[in-house]
Each structure stands twice: as structure tokens, then as C-alpha cells.
Design an enzyme around this catalytic site. Structure first.
Site, short mmCIF file in Angstrom:
data_model
loop_
_atom_site.label_atom_id
_atom_site.label_comp_id
_atom_site.label_asym_id
_atom_site.label_seq_id
_atom_site.Cartn_x
_atom_site.Cartn_y
_atom_site.Cartn_z
CE1 TYR A 8 -3.70 2.59 1.05
CE2 TYR A 8 -1.78 3.67 2.00
CZ TYR A 8 -3.09 3.71 1.57
OH TYR A 8 -3.80 4.87 1.65
CD GLU A 31 -5.92 4.27 -0.97
OE1 GLU A 31 -6.03 4.59 0.21
OE2 GLU A 31 -6.84 3.73 -1.61
#
Ligand code: GDP
Ligand code: MN
Length: 377
Positions: A104, A189
Site C-alpha cells: 500500500y 493512493e
């Protein structure tokens, strides 16, 4: 907020040199099958619903296909689907990659620190909210020099990367940083950022553009993914107008008062729907436009909560009466006004003379409009 669909986010990534899978967007099963049949999208492939909500992986909105027929079937199963309140109108078809690990990484603005932060976790592929806080690394980034070499190294170390893979993370983070700044993003993101062999590839893209910077990006003006048709018209007229599901329309001046008004109506058992913030305006033309929009949303009743500060209550009242006259008779709605502040007596008289229920009392007027919306008045 301008939230980009995944495929738009990935197009943006491509422009900035962030590696993404080979893929294309489709809007019909025919188109999906064709993309695979012609090799524009290699097999096996992934078929992903283009909705803004997350959790598609778990929710059946990410499917796999090994043949053109399977790609068509996946498209048929996905297009038109209601996913968390959004209808799937587009799908993204991409080469399916063999994932070694899912990480992530994101860049966002930290509103407390007032600087961008780089967020990284070696536990990607699941919603970041579900990851143990200890497994999430947050590094504030100085906005002027940008990401420092040591900050990128720390991310590489967290991911357990070295050699050429660490170098590609370095390049990827630089690209991400450039995109974040040049696109005036609020959030970029990548989840998951996948390790494929020794390459890092962004399998997902979530990009949110800062609203106040949208004027610098005319290319996003066309994105109306999360606006209703009326909200779209309002935006063009520069009116702050939001549609919720309730049946009471709210017109107030100032965002704070508007929000507080929604709470007050809830408190008295009402169900606020459309709300409209007049801001500091008492420009009769703008007030009329706002009323006409409100009428189109077909509220059961409308609550007008005005505080006369710089704009005086009588000026506002005159504008409101004029605006109400412009609404076609068939579209008129019961109106309850609570009006306070400078010249409130005069304002209330003007409204009452026009047959509008008007008082300075918040509680009584809120109760009156809730009753009107429930057909008890
Ligand atoms: P989200 O759940 O809405 O965030 O959708 P994502 O784009 O993150 O996809 C969800 C999951 O689908 C990922 O975490 C992967 O496990 C899987 N996935 C997506 N693309 C690929 C791919 O190319 N290959 C493989 N094997 N899995 C993929
Ligand atoms: Mn994701």
C-alpha cells in the site's frame, strides 16, 4: 471533490511514469469481448467495475477471464450492476498479472500537520482502514524539496526491497510526487501496489483532486461521476447545492448555518433533502435561480434559515419574495422562513405580506416545516 475513476487515475499514472497494467475501458459486453479478441487486452485478464467505492475485490466487482467469451460474460455480469449505490457503466479490462506481494502506498495532505504525507504499508490489497496501525508508516514530506531520498529508502526498507526493485520504487515515488503536485491532488493512493517478478505495478488507482484547484484543470470539468443532474446545473451557475434523500429542502446562508439547520430538522423528526447555501449573496438573480433549482428537486416543504449579517434581512426577504413569484405555480412548495439579524422585523413583515410563514424562532419554525413536510400543516 473530483474523484477519478480507476481508469482515469491509471491514465494519469501512465502520463507520470507510474507503471500500470496494459488495459482498456469498455462500456458494453460487445466492446469488452472485442478488446480481448483483438488482443488489445491480453489474456488472461481482469474485468473491473469502474465505481468510486472501494471493496470491489470482495464485492464481486473484480472478475477474471481466460477467453473472449469469459470476458463477455464478466462484462455482462458487471455492467449495470448496482454496487454500493453506484450503477456500473464502465469496466476496465486489464492483463492479469501474477502478484508476488501486495503493498500500500499513498500521498495525501495531513490537515493537522499541514503538509503532505507519504503513507506506506507492506500489508496492501486490503482496505487500509482494516490494517493494524503499527503496520502503517506515515512520513510527513516537506512540500518544497519534495520526497527526500531517505524517505524513499525508508519505504523500500519497510517493503523489504533492495537492488533494482528498490530503485524502481524510488522512481515510482518520484513520479507519484510529481503527479500529486502538478495535478493538485488531495489524495493519490495505490492499493495494491503489486510486486510482479521484480517490477512494481500499480494495480489500482485512487486519485482525488482538490476542489479549489479544479479551475486549474479544465480537463476534469467533464467528470460528473458523482453529481446528480441538478447538482451539475447548480455547479455551472456557481450555486452550492447538494441533493440528499430526504423531503425537506433547506435554504440557508453560510455553510455552518446550513449544516446546523440539517441537524435541527433531524432533531425534530424531519428528513432534510436538498440543501442550498446562498452564501453571502442577496443578488436577486442568483436567489431566483436557486429557488428554481430547489423547485425542480420537488421537496415536500422548504425551510429557509437566514441570518442577516452583512446582507440585511429586508433585502434578503425582498429577493426571496421576488424569487418565489418566478417559480411556476405548479412547482411551488410550502415555505417556512426563520429569519434573524439586521432589520429582521422588516424582513418578517415582507415575507408575511407575501403569505410566507415567517418567525425569528428556530424551534417553532423547524417544527412547522417538519409538520408541513409530513402533511400535518
Ligand atoms: P478494490 O477492492 O475496489 O480496491 O479493487 P482493487 O483494484 O484493489 O482489486 C482488488 C483485488 O483484485 C486486488 O487486491 C488483487 O488481489 C486483485 N487483482 C486486481 N488486479 C489483479 C491482477 O492483475 N492479477 C491478480 N492476480 N489479481 C488482481
Ligand atoms: Mn484497491
Amino acid at each position: 471533490m473530483v474523484k477519478l475513476a480507476e481508469w482515469r487515475g491509471k491514465e494519469l499514472f501512465r502520463r507520470y511514469g507510474v507503471p500500470v497494467p496494459q488495459g482498456q475501458v469498455a462500456r458494453s459486453p460487445d466492446e469488452a469481448e472485442e478488446l480481448v479478441r483483438t488482443g488489445a487486452v491480453p489474456l488472461p485478464c481482469v474485468v473491473k467495475a469502474q465505481v468510486l467505492a472501494g471493496g470491489r475485490g470482495k464485492g464481486g466487482a473484480v472478475r477474471f477471464a481466460n477467453t473472449p467469451a469469459e470476458a463477455r460474460a464478466a462484462a455482462e455480469a458487471t455492467l449495470g450492476l448496482d454496487f454500493k449505490g453506484e450503477t456500473v457503466k464502465e469496466i476496465l479490462l486489464e492483463e492479469k498479472l501474477a502478484i508476488g506481494h501486495e503493498y500500500y502506498v499513498s500521498l495525501t495532505l495531513d490537515r493537522n500537520l499541514r503538509v503532505p504525507i507519504l503513507i506506506a504499508s507492506a500489508q496492501g490489497g486490503v482496505e487500509i482502514e482494516t490494517v493494524d496501525d503499527k503496520a502503517i508508516d506515515r512520513q510527513p514530506v516537506h512540500p518544497f524539496p519534495g520526497l527526500a531520498a531517505y524517505e524513499k529508502r525508508r519505504a523500500a526498507k519497510l517493503f523489504g526491497l533492495s537492488g533494482p526493485t528498490a530503485r524502481s520504487l524510488d522512481l515510482l515515488l518520484d513520479s507519484l510526487w510529481r503527479a500529486f503536485n502538478q495535478e493538485d491532488a488531495d489524495l493519490i493512493e495505490i492499493n495494491p501496489l503489486a510486486l510482479v517478478g521484480d517490477r512494481l505495478i500499480a494495480l489500482d488507482a485512487k486519485v482525488v483532486i482538490e476542489d479549489d484547484a479544479v479551475f486549474r484543470h479544465p480537463e476534469y470539468a467533464e467528470i460528473r461521476d458523482d453529481r446528480t443532474p441538478l447538482e451539475e446545473i447548480a455547479r455551472e451557475k456557481d450555486i452550492a447545492f447538494v441533493q440528499l434523500s430526504g423531503n425537506i429542502g433547506v435554504i440557508a446562508n453560510g455553510a455552518g448555518l446550513t449544516m446546523a439547520t440539517l441537524d435541527v430538522l433531524k432533531e425534530f423528526g424531519g428528513d432534510p433533502g436538498v440543501f442550498l447555501d446562498l452564501g453571502g449573496t442577496d443578488d436577486p438573480k442568483k436567489v431566483t435561480e436557486a429557488f428554481l433549482l430547489m423547485a425542480q428537486a420537488k421537496p415536500k416543504a422548504v425551510f429557509l434559515n437566514i441570518f442577516g449579517g452583512v446582507t440585511r434581512c429586508d433585502t434578503v426577504a425582498t429577493g426571496l419574495v421576488e424569487a418565489m413569484r418566478q417559480v411556476p405555480a405548479a412547482d411551488r412548495f410550502p415555505l417556512v422562513a426563520r429569519i434573524r439579524g439586521n432589520n429582521e422585523k422588516e424582513g418578517i413583515e415582507i415575507l408575511r405580506a407575501a403569505g410566507i410563514t415567517a418567525t425569528p424562532g428556530l424551534k417553532e419554525s423547524a417544527q412547522a416545516v417538519v409538520a408541513a413536510a409530513q402533511g400535518r400543516a
